[in-house]
Design an enzyme around this catalytic site. Structure first.
Site: not given
Length: 491
Positions: A258, A263, A270, A281, A340, A342, A344
């Site tokens: 990833k 993010d 968030k 992230d 959020d 994101e 996956r």
């Protein structure tokens, strides 16, 4: 031209070598076990040294060793802790000497006990290299620190100690590079920057090649998940592809990481508290890039392909929304429930592409994916999900050998239906246990191949120093991935 305040990537590491006796004027450290057996037992008793792993005592005067360093019961993990504690103490000593107007030592010597194995040399080296890691964005000159550590070779030094130290250096370099990538601030680290670094690393590493796909290519190939997540940012997404294909390799491993370079959570925003940490992230992608560099440097006889879908998840008029239906590479559709979630979304595209394009023998993805895993396993253990027992055992064993802890989690079939959507093929944000449903979602895109999902949301970042870890990005999973690849090369 003004000097950039950003540290270089990759960060330079301390030089560690196995050499002869301590040189004149070179500070010496002696390692002590808890059993008290040491040529300096009297000195240890005088200083009340316990030999506890990570205990470092500065010896007054100059008539003998400068430090006594505890290695506990002598397990490799305790040598790793000792190496980290020692290098931090040595750096503090160098700073103090410089502040006092004296010459700070650039090199130090360490005498290990006579009967230790090569793996102890390797573990101590890992601790030294990573315990002394620093990342600081500043215009100030760096503080004095130790530049070289020589492990004094005794008559009983294992013949393979030098090779073990050299290999440990490559593994530590992987962790350090992954830390660099995670720690770089996101006003610099956008998807294009991450891709450029990966490309530069590949160019500097024999046998490693990089192919960078831009947003136009992603659109032409229908990478709907990556484009949806990256659509809200002024910095367009990238797909980083790294390839290592040594002659004679029979096994082929696919790694997917990833690469969310920042993010915000998107429209499902968030909380402000803690959002600054979202520069890390992309830790999964950073671990994959760093592992590929080490795999090639070690010339492992296994084919490895790596994919890092890189994007920023931002808020704007072009950001994707809850309720959207996204079509991934390969055609499968996802109902978006929470922007959020994101990670996956981008991994799904890369997994299908990697499986169909390369037909690997096994697939491993790595991601800071769910807060649920932080709750379940804390901040020092990675979550391991797998469809194949052999692959799960390989990951867990690889982690044990390099000092990274994994705990296998269940892919509970009772929750498989929770991932199904009424208006799309799958549901991105399913109810139920978050770590498990996220893994079940990703499983839908793995083509039935042996697959492992590594959720590193907890151990990817650290808030305090422990063992060889320092605050910030930890580089967790990079060493495991290298050792995992080595397990296929040795098969």
């Amino acid at each position: 031209m003004a000097r950039s305040p950003l540290p270089p990537v990759p960060s330079p590491l301390i030089e560690v070598e196995v050499g002869g006796d301590a040189r004149r004027g070179e500070p010496l450290a002696v390692l002590l076990r808890k059993d008290g057996e040491s040529p300096h037992a009297d000195l240890a008793e005088e200083l009340r040294a316990t030999g506890k792993a990570g205990e470092v005592l500065l010896v007054p005067g100059t008539g003998g060793p400068r430090w006594l360093v505890g290695v506990g019961d002598g397990e490799p993990a305790q040598y790793r802790s000792a190496g980290a504690a020692f290098v931090r103490a040595a750096n503090s000593f160098a700073e103090a000497e410089a502040d006092a107007g004296r010459r700070a030592p650039s090199g130090v010597a360490v005498r290990l006990p006579e009967d230790v194995a090569a793996e102890h040399y390797a573990a101590f080296t890992t601790g030294v290299l990573l315990g002394g890691y620093r990342y600081r964005v500043t215009a100030e000159e760096p503080k004095p620190s130790v530049a070289a550590v020589r492990l004094v070779a005794e008559d009983g030094t294992p013949a393979e100690a030098g090779d073990a130290v050299a290999r440990a250096r490559e593994l530590a370099a992987a962790s350090a590079l992954a830390r660099d990538l995670a720690n770089t601030p996101s006003n610099v680290k956008n998807p294009a920057w991450l891709a450029d670094v990966a490309e530069r690393v590949a160019a500097q590493t024999r046998g490693l090649t990089a192919t960078i796909r831009d947003e136009a290519w992603l659109a032409s190939q229908s990478f709907g998940g990556v484009l949806a997540v990256g659509g809200g940012s002024a910095s367009p997404p990238r797909l980083i592809e790294l390839s290592y294909r040594p002659r004679g390799a029979t096994a082929h491993l696919l790694l997917v990481g990833k690469g969310i370079t920042f993010d915000t959570g998107g429209i499902s925003l968030k909380p402000a508290a803690g959002m600054h940490l979202m520069r890390t992230d992309m830790s999964g992608g950073g671990a994959v890039i760093a592992a590929m560099r080490a795999i090639a440097a070690l010339k492992l006889k296994v084919r490895v392909t790596a994919l890092v879908p890189a994007a920023e998840n931002h808020v704007s008029g072009s950001a994707y929304r809850p309720g959207d239906i996204v079509r991934h590479y390969g055609g499968r559709t996802t109902e978006v429930g929470n922007t959020d979630a994101e990670g996956r979304m981008v991994l799904a595209d890369a997994l299908v592409y990697g499986v169909r394009r390369f037909s690997p023998d096994a697939v491993v993805d790595v991601a800071t994916l769910t807060g649920a895993m932080k709750v379940a396993l804390g901040l020092r253990t990675g979550g391991l999900f797998a469809t194949d027992d052999d692959l799960a055992d390989r990951v867990r064993s690889a982690g044990e050998r390099v000092g990274e802890q994994w705990w296998r989690m269940p892919l509970v079939e009772d929750h498989a239906e929770d991932v199904r959507s009424e208006i799309a093929d799958v549901k991105q944000s399913a109810p139920g246990p978050g770590g498990i449903t996220a893994a079940l979602f990703l499983r839908e895109f793995t083509g039935g191949l042996p697959w492992a999902h590594l959720d590193i949301a907890g151990p990817a970042r650290a808030e305090k120093t422990y063992d060889e870890v320092v605050p910030g990005g930890t580089g967790f999973a990079a060493r495991t991935l290298v050792e995992l690849a080595a397990s296929y090369a040795d098969a």
